[in-house]
Motif scaffolding. Structure first.
Motif, mmCIF file in Angstrom:
data_model
loop_
_atom_site.group_PDB
_atom_site.id
_atom_site.type_symbol
_atom_site.label_atom_id
_atom_site.label_comp_id
_atom_site.label_asym_id
_atom_site.label_seq_id
_atom_site.Cartn_x
_atom_site.Cartn_y
_atom_site.Cartn_z
ATOM 1 N N TYR A 1 -14.442 -10.823 -48.590
ATOM 2 C CA TYR A 1 -13.457 -10.710 -49.660
ATOM 3 C C TYR A 1 -12.977 -9.267 -49.756
ATOM 4 O O TYR A 1 -13.463 -8.387 -49.037
ATOM 5 N N LEU A 2 -12.037 -9.031 -50.640
ATOM 6 C CA LEU A 2 -11.344 -7.752 -50.634
ATOM 7 C C LEU A 2 -12.236 -6.569 -50.990
ATOM 8 O O LEU A 2 -12.010 -5.454 -50.523
ATOM 9 N N ALA A 3 -13.247 -6.789 -51.814
ATOM 10 C CA ALA A 3 -14.095 -5.672 -52.227
ATOM 11 C C ALA A 3 -15.562 -5.931 -51.911
ATOM 12 O O ALA A 3 -16.452 -5.415 -52.582
ATOM 13 N N GLY A 4 -15.807 -6.755 -50.904
ATOM 14 C CA GLY A 4 -17.196 -7.015 -50.532
ATOM 15 C C GLY A 4 -17.404 -8.453 -50.102
ATOM 16 O O GLY A 4 -16.470 -9.167 -49.738
ATOM 17 N N GLU A 5 -18.642 -8.898 -50.177
ATOM 18 C CA GLU A 5 -18.993 -10.246 -49.745
ATOM 19 C C GLU A 5 -18.900 -11.266 -50.871
ATOM 20 O O GLU A 5 -19.132 -12.452 -50.649
ATOM 21 N N GLU A 6 -18.601 -10.806 -52.069
ATOM 22 C CA GLU A 6 -18.455 -11.715 -53.203
ATOM 23 C C GLU A 6 -17.031 -11.672 -53.738
ATOM 24 O O GLU A 6 -16.396 -10.614 -53.763
ATOM 25 N N PHE A 7 -16.536 -12.825 -54.155
ATOM 26 C CA PHE A 7 -15.209 -12.923 -54.761
ATOM 27 C C PHE A 7 -15.190 -12.089 -56.039
ATOM 28 O O PHE A 7 -16.115 -12.140 -56.846
#
Length: 267
Positions: free
Chosen positions: A185-191
């Motif tokens: 996702y855009l800022a890591g592995e979590e939405f």
């Protein structure tokens, strides 16, 4: 909690995605900007910018998209008693600000055929004039909206403005492409709320039929786009209105309304 919004509004989509992702109940109030509903005096007195969305919780009223989303996050924290702060909060906030800086209005209108855009623009100016006559105490604010409408038309005739706007979009997408080569996702592995901000941008590109040029040409964004479209929040906020044949139904309904009101001169 009440939300004044409309499916056409990208900022409304961002806030609704946040509400759906956080599982917050709210009262939905539609205000179609293409029919001038957001110019009604009752709405104008609450929000003189006439922009969507408007979020109201009791006497607390918010107009800024990012402020609304952050407020929603605080509501969740207070109600759950658990702080949801993560280690990449700064990165999430940077992406949110970066996405919000791009103005989709110019890009959207530049991809609408002139005959349709000018027809709707003329209709909306007449709506503003009619509302001004009904509420003379708001005349000065309505005048600002008229001026803004004419300035927008001037910008659409300016090649440099259109070029700069597209370059900002391309830069944003290129940066997202690089980031998505490293994370799901855009800022890591979590939405996160950063994704809530980006999804409506991609949905707008899809709606304007420029998906091949701006999305499919970027493999990581293309993969990401297929992933986020599977989320229940996307289906509720965007898919129900703009997926497949639904986008024609949504647009046709508004177009018929504007045409009938124009013929009857009911603004």
């Amino acid at each position: 909690m009440q939300l004044y919004h409309h499916p056409y509004s990208m900022d409304s989509q961002k806030v609704r995605l946040a509400l759906e992702e956080k599982g917050i109940d709210y009262t939905s109030n539609h205000a179609n900007p293409l029919t001038g509903k957001n110019m009604d005096s009752s709405f104008f007195r609450m929000n003189p910018t006439a922009k969507l969305p408007v979020f109201q919780n009791g006497a607390h009223i918010l107009f800024d998209t990012i402020e609304i989303i952050k407020y929603i996050e605080r509501v969740v924290e207070v109600s759950s008693g658990v702080e949801t702060n993560t280690s990449n909060d700064r990165e999430i906030n940077e992406w949110m600000q970066k996405i919000q800086r791009w103005n989709p209005k110019i890009f959207t209108l530049s991809h609408v055929p002139d005959k349709y855009r000018l027809f709707v623009s003329k209709f909306l100016r007449r709506v503003v004039i009619a509302r001004m006559a009904e509420s003379p105490d708001l005349a000065s604010v309505y005048h600002l909206k008229l001026r803004d409408a004419y300035e927008t038309e001037d910008k659409l005739k300016n090649v440099d403005v259109l070029k700069d706007n597209e370059e900002e979009l391309v830069q944003l997408l290129d940066e997202a492409e690089v980031q998505l080569s490293e994370t799901t996702y855009l800022a890591g592995e979590e939405f996160s709320m950063a994704d809530v901000m980006l999804i409506p941008v991609l949905a707008r590109l899809s709606l304007l039929d420029v998906e091949d040029e701006y999305i499919e040409s970027r493999p990581n964004i293309s993969k990401y786009w297929k992933l986020v479209k599977q989320r229940p929040s996307y289906k509720a906020v965007i898919g129900n209105y703009f997926s497949g044949w639904r986008k024609y139904r949504t647009l046709l309904k508004t177009w018929c309304f504007v045409c009938v009101r124009s013929v009857l001169r009911k603004y």
